[in-house]
Design an enzyme around this catalytic site. Structure first.
Site, PDB file in Angstrom:
ATOM      1  N   HIS A 190      -0.155  20.547  -2.213  1.00  0.00           N
ATOM      2  CA  HIS A 190      -0.727  20.467  -3.565  1.00  0.00           C
ATOM      3  C   HIS A 190      -0.026  19.394  -4.400  1.00  0.00           C
ATOM      4  CE1 HIS A 190      -2.921  24.347  -3.059  1.00  0.00           C
ATOM      5  NE2 HIS A 190      -1.879  24.628  -2.294  1.00  0.00           N
ATOM      6  N   SER A 320       0.767  -9.362  -8.688  1.00  0.00           N
ATOM      7  CA  SER A 320       0.246  -9.432 -10.051  1.00  0.00           C
ATOM      8  C   SER A 320       0.218 -10.873 -10.522  1.00  0.00           C
ATOM      9  CB  SER A 320       1.111  -8.601 -11.009  1.00  0.00           C
ATOM     10  OG  SER A 320       0.705  -8.784 -12.344  1.00  0.00           O
ATOM     11  N   LYS A 326       6.205  -8.231  -8.821  1.00  0.00           N
ATOM     12  CA  LYS A 326       5.469  -7.024  -8.432  1.00  0.00           C
ATOM     13  C   LYS A 326       4.826  -7.231  -7.063  1.00  0.00           C
ATOM     14  CE  LYS A 326       2.363  -3.575 -10.457  1.00  0.00           C
ATOM     15  NZ  LYS A 326       1.450  -3.320  -9.347  1.00  0.00           N
ATOM     16  N   GLU A 333      -4.443  -0.462   0.808  1.00  0.00           N
ATOM     17  CA  GLU A 333      -5.584  -0.554  -0.097  1.00  0.00           C
ATOM     18  C   GLU A 333      -6.824  -1.074   0.643  1.00  0.00           C
ATOM     19  OE1 GLU A 333      -4.170  -3.009  -3.248  1.00  0.00           O
ATOM     20  OE2 GLU A 333      -2.989  -1.404  -4.176  1.00  0.00           O
TER      21      GLU A 333
END
Length: 467
Positions: A190, A320, A326, A333
């Site tokens: 969970h 980025s 970054k 993805e």
């Protein structure tokens, strides 16, 4: 005047079919029926998958040889047809197949495109006057040949593209499972703290998902290998000599080493594409597995300062255009995006499969397009996942162990010693006060220190009752 107009005005020839005359580009090998399809279906700009053209050409070559053996074609005509078809199957003349993927639902336009190109090659290369319908398409119909080509192309793509990619990904995940076998970390259910596991156990689970996905796909191939060849227009086999389908399918099976047989019931094989719907469903299941694995890796690599940061994924590119330094989990993805596309393709395939009305399904081209695309996407992204991500994953062993030690759920191991309710109270007190469960147990004298240390030893906790 545009280049297209100039070509149409000055560089065309006149071909004819049963509907009359039509202007065809002078340098095209195709004929009237293909040209009508080009003009009728300027829908997507996406041509029929080359693998489907190759499969059709293979069938045409085997059909020509079978027709010669059965006395349906002159041996020299058959030999020339087979040679032209073999050249197409080897990748030649790829520019001669211009029909849009969104076309007549039986795939007749593409079947005739192949027939016409083969006939033109025979006339040009051998000087033999063969007809696209009477000779190249002898003993066949688009209604049995085109779906058979879909089955053939899908089987070949699974064997040559998908299975090697899945084996590569499974190998990478299994290797990481061994590498991380002793890396203890917090389990999570969970998305909340749970009893400890090892990172190796998690990666072993991922490897098992891929292995089971491959197995599921493999289980469907015996049904995909049942070809409707020999049913001709409606499944009755009209104009198909006895033994034709068996000869063609036997030749293809031997040449390609695929599990091909004649469909046991031609009416089911002609009117329904259930086995392709089944294969797509297994591809969807694999996509779901890949999404789960990729998302887990994204969670565990999140951060590096404010996320879980249990893993370090390979740095592949700046993440980025505005935030210097970054780096994003770009391969996971991409994996999840492929998963989304495959799930969408499967929905279209399921609907297409439902459109078998009476003796024919008329959604064959879109079914073929989506199925072959799903196989390609899963093949490409699985190999990419292994090479550009999984093999380069590193574990932050200390952070993993810190999280495992910090969770109060390690106290679950005390249930046999103290009972569920007592342990629940300790966990609540630990959460309220921030004090470790171990400290509370010792303070209350509930267990001797040696027994407590043995009960809360993290690595044995990950083994539970499993051996």
């Amino acid at each position: 005047m545009t280049a297209e107009h100039g070509r149409a005005a000055g560089r065309t020839r006149i071909e004819h079919d049963a509907m009359g005359e039509v202007a065809v580009p002078a340098d095209a090998l195709w004929g009237a029926q293909t040209q009508r399809a080009v003009e009728n279906f300027p829908v997507s700009g996406e041509r029929v998958d080359p693998r489907l053209i190759v499969a059709l050409a293979r069938i045409k070559a085997a059909a020509a040889r079978a027709n010669a053996a059965l006395g349906r074609l002159d041996p020299d005509d058959a030999s020339a047809i087979a040679a032209a078809a073999d050249a197409i199957a080897a990748g030649a003349h790829a520019e001669q197949f211009p029909v849009d993927v969104f076309q007549t639902g039986s795939g007749t336009s593409t079947n005739m495109n192949v027939n016409e190109v083969i006939a033109a090659l025979v006339r040009a290369g051998h000087g033999r006057d063969v007809h696209p319908n009477d000779h190249v398409n002898a003993s066949q119909s688009s209604n049995d040949v085109f779906p058979s080509a879909i089955h053939l192309a899908a089987l070949e793509a699974v064997r040559v593209e998908l299975f090697p990619a899945l084996d590569e990904l499974h190998g990478a995940l299994a290797a990481k499972a061994g590498e991380f076998a002793a890396v203890v970390k917090a389990g999570r259910t969970h998305l909340m703290d749970a009893t400890p596991v090892t990172l190796g156990q998690e990666f072993g689970g991922y490897a098992a998902q891929i292995a089971e996905g491959r197995e599921r796909i493999g289980d469907t191939l015996v049904r995909v290998g049942r070809l409707p060849l020999g049913g001709t227009a409606t499944g009755t086999g009209l104009n198909c000599p006895e033994g034709f389908a068996a000869a063609v399918i036997g030749s293809l099976a031997g040449d390609l080493e695929l599990p091909l047989v004649e469909a046991p019931d031609h009416f089911a094989a002609q009117s329904a594409r259930d086995c392709l719907v089944e294969l797509s469903g297994q591809l969807r299941t694999l996509a779901v597995s890949l999404i789960k694995i990729a998302n887990d890796l994204r969670w565990m690599a999140s951060g590096p300062r404010t996320g879980l940061a249990e893993l370090r994924l390979p740095d592949l590119q700046p993440g980025s255009s505005i935030m210097p330094g970054k780096v994003n989990p770009v391969i996971p993805e991409a994996v999840t995006q492929v998963g989304a596309q495959v799930i969408g393709n499967d929905a279209a395939i399921a609907f297409a499969g439902s459109q078998g009305n009476f003796e024919l399904n008329v959604y064959l081209p879109v079914l073929a397009r989506n199925l072959l695309q799903s196989i390609s996407l899963l093949s490409n992204v699985s190999a990419l996942f292994a090479r550009r991500c999984v093999w380069g994953i590193e574990a932050d062993v200390e952070r993993c162990r810190t999280y495992a030690e910090a969770t109060a759920q390690v106290a679950t191991a005390l249930n046999p010693h103290l009972g569920y309710e007592t342990v629940a109270g300790l966990v609540k007190e630990s959460a309220r006060s921030g004090r470790p469960v171990r400290e509370l147990v010792l303070e209350r004298g509930l267990l001797a220190e040696a027994d407590l240390d043995a009960a809360l030893d993290l690595l044995p906790l990950t083994r539970g009752g499993l051996r």
